[in-house]
Design a protein around this motif. Structure first.
Motif, PDB file in Angstrom:
ATOM      1  N   CYS A  77     152.094  22.162  62.363  1.00 26.97           N
ATOM      2  CA  CYS A  77     150.899  21.513  62.891  1.00 26.97           C
ATOM      3  C   CYS A  77     150.660  20.165  62.227  1.00 26.97           C
ATOM      4  CB  CYS A  77     149.679  22.414  62.685  1.00 26.97           C
ATOM      5  SG  CYS A  77     149.599  23.826  63.823  1.00 26.97           S
ATOM      6  N   LEU A 139     144.929  21.694  71.352  1.00 28.73           N
ATOM      7  CA  LEU A 139     145.950  22.642  71.800  1.00 28.73           C
ATOM      8  C   LEU A 139     147.088  21.942  72.539  1.00 28.73           C
ATOM      9  CD1 LEU A 139     143.724  25.603  73.022  1.00 28.73           C
ATOM     10  CD2 LEU A 139     145.336  25.652  71.107  1.00 28.73           C
ATOM     11  N   HIS A 149     150.518  29.112  69.807  1.00 25.05           N
ATOM     12  CA  HIS A 149     149.840  29.626  68.622  1.00 25.05           C
ATOM     13  C   HIS A 149     150.221  31.090  68.412  1.00 25.05           C
ATOM     14  CE1 HIS A 149     146.542  31.486  66.358  1.00 25.05           C
ATOM     15  NE2 HIS A 149     146.278  30.293  65.851  1.00 25.05           N
ATOM     16  N   LEU A 152     145.858  33.468  69.688  1.00 25.53           N
ATOM     17  CA  LEU A 152     144.736  32.568  69.935  1.00 25.53           C
ATOM     18  C   LEU A 152     143.510  33.316  70.453  1.00 25.53           C
ATOM     19  CD1 LEU A 152     144.191  29.540  69.614  1.00 25.53           C
ATOM     20  CD2 LEU A 152     144.584  29.297  72.063  1.00 25.53           C
ATOM     21  N   LEU A 171     142.851  25.029  64.207  1.00 33.90           N
ATOM     22  CA  LEU A 171     143.497  26.310  64.476  1.00 33.90           C
ATOM     23  C   LEU A 171     143.860  26.985  63.165  1.00 33.90           C
ATOM     24  CD1 LEU A 171     145.956  25.185  67.324  1.00 33.90           C
ATOM     25  CD2 LEU A 171     143.568  25.927  67.527  1.00 33.90           C
ATOM     26  N   LEU A 174     148.212  31.069  61.801  1.00 35.47           N
ATOM     27  CA  LEU A 174     149.373  30.562  62.539  1.00 35.47           C
ATOM     28  C   LEU A 174     150.643  31.351  62.266  1.00 35.47           C
ATOM     29  CD1 LEU A 174     148.180  27.026  61.911  1.00 35.47           C
ATOM     30  CD2 LEU A 174     148.953  27.687  64.188  1.00 35.47           C
ATOM     31  N   CYS A 177     153.016  31.481  65.301  1.00 34.41           N
ATOM     32  CA  CYS A 177     153.328  30.223  65.978  1.00 34.41           C
ATOM     33  C   CYS A 177     154.834  30.142  66.210  1.00 34.41           C
ATOM     34  CB  CYS A 177     152.857  29.048  65.128  1.00 34.41           C
ATOM     35  SG  CYS A 177     153.147  27.433  65.849  1.00 34.41           S
ATOM     36  N   ASP A 190     148.885  31.230  75.467  1.00 32.30           N
ATOM     37  CA  ASP A 190     147.732  31.088  74.581  1.00 32.30           C
ATOM     38  C   ASP A 190     146.414  31.114  75.348  1.00 32.30           C
ATOM     39  OD1 ASP A 190     149.033  31.050  72.156  1.00 32.30           O
ATOM     40  OD2 ASP A 190     149.149  28.871  72.030  1.00 32.30           O
TER      41      ASP A 190
END
Length: 233
Positions: A77, A139, A149, A152, A171, A174, A177, A190
């Motif tokens: 991220c 997002l 994700h 979510l 967010l 994770l 992810c 998500d």
């Protein structure tokens, strides 16, 4: 706080603080989160400690702490410009008692979960619209990269409003992810989960469509009818 402390496993493992997630026993081990402020004049942190609490994969058939995946998600991220807690420190080690891991992120102060916001039902519609616009924009940065994700739910989305009405989202959680075959599949996965849980909590249909409109403007056409179906539990 000195640079040496930022890289010290034992310092963070033992750092005193308030339990915000008391240690719980899952996945063959313990995991908990403390709120820690080493310097009253400096930043605060969330410190996740794990003993055991493993996942298994083809790469790690004998298991690794789940924070390995969560740390990778945070770093991803950060690279993509997706708003999430800033990663500060991570280390996993194994001794005769098994795996131990510690993960430190900078605390996001002034935020609440989307779940709490919806259940409180106190914000004006224009404020809510600003939050959902900010969430869609956040997002999209993740989904356009082909990542989902993966977990979510409304409680995994943090939101805040400045005094001037500017909205921010971040967010968390994770661990799941992962890359999907396409941006659209990542988004559908998500948003199906998010809308399915958020609508019973008070998310309006027009707020769902607001988010989907923002996706549409980026060239990502979503299956609106499918996303608006009630979630089957």
């Amino acid at each position: 706080m000195s640079q040496s402390l930022q890289g010290d496993f034992d310092f963070w493992w033992q750092a005193p603080g308030e339990w915000v997630e008391p240690p719980n026993q899952r996945k063959g081990g313990l995991s908990g989160v403390r709120f820690v402020s080493p310097d009253p004049q400096g930043p605060s942190f969330y410190v996740k400690i794990q003993h055991g609490h493993l996942f298994n994969s083809l790469r790690y058939p004998l298991g690794r702490p789940t924070t390995v995946r969560e740390w990778q998600g945070l770093k991803r991220c950060q690279k993509l410009g997706v708003n999430a807690p800033a990663p500060v420190f991570f280390k996993a080690r194994k001794d005769r008692q098994g795996w131990q891991a510690v993960m430190v992120t900078e605390a996001l102060l002034g935020y609440e979960s989307l779940q709490a916001m919806l259940l409180a039902n106190r914000d004006a519609l224009e404020q809510r619209a600003a939050i959902f616009q900010a969430l869609a924009e956040n997002l999209i940065r993740l989904h356009q990269s082909g990542y989902k994700h993966g977990h979510l739910y409304p409680k995994e989305v943090l939101v805040s409003l400045d005094d001037d009405g500017r909205a921010h989202t971040a967010l968390v959680d994770l661990e799941k992810c992962q890359r999907r075959p396409s941006s659209r599949l990542a988004a559908m996965r998500d948003l199906t989960r998010l809308f399915g849980d958020a609508r019973p909590m008070g998310m309006r249909d027009d707020e769902c469509h607001l988010m989907m409109d923002i996706y549409q403007r980026t060239g990502m056409a979503l299956d609106r009818a499918r996303l608006m179906l009630p979630r089957v539990r």
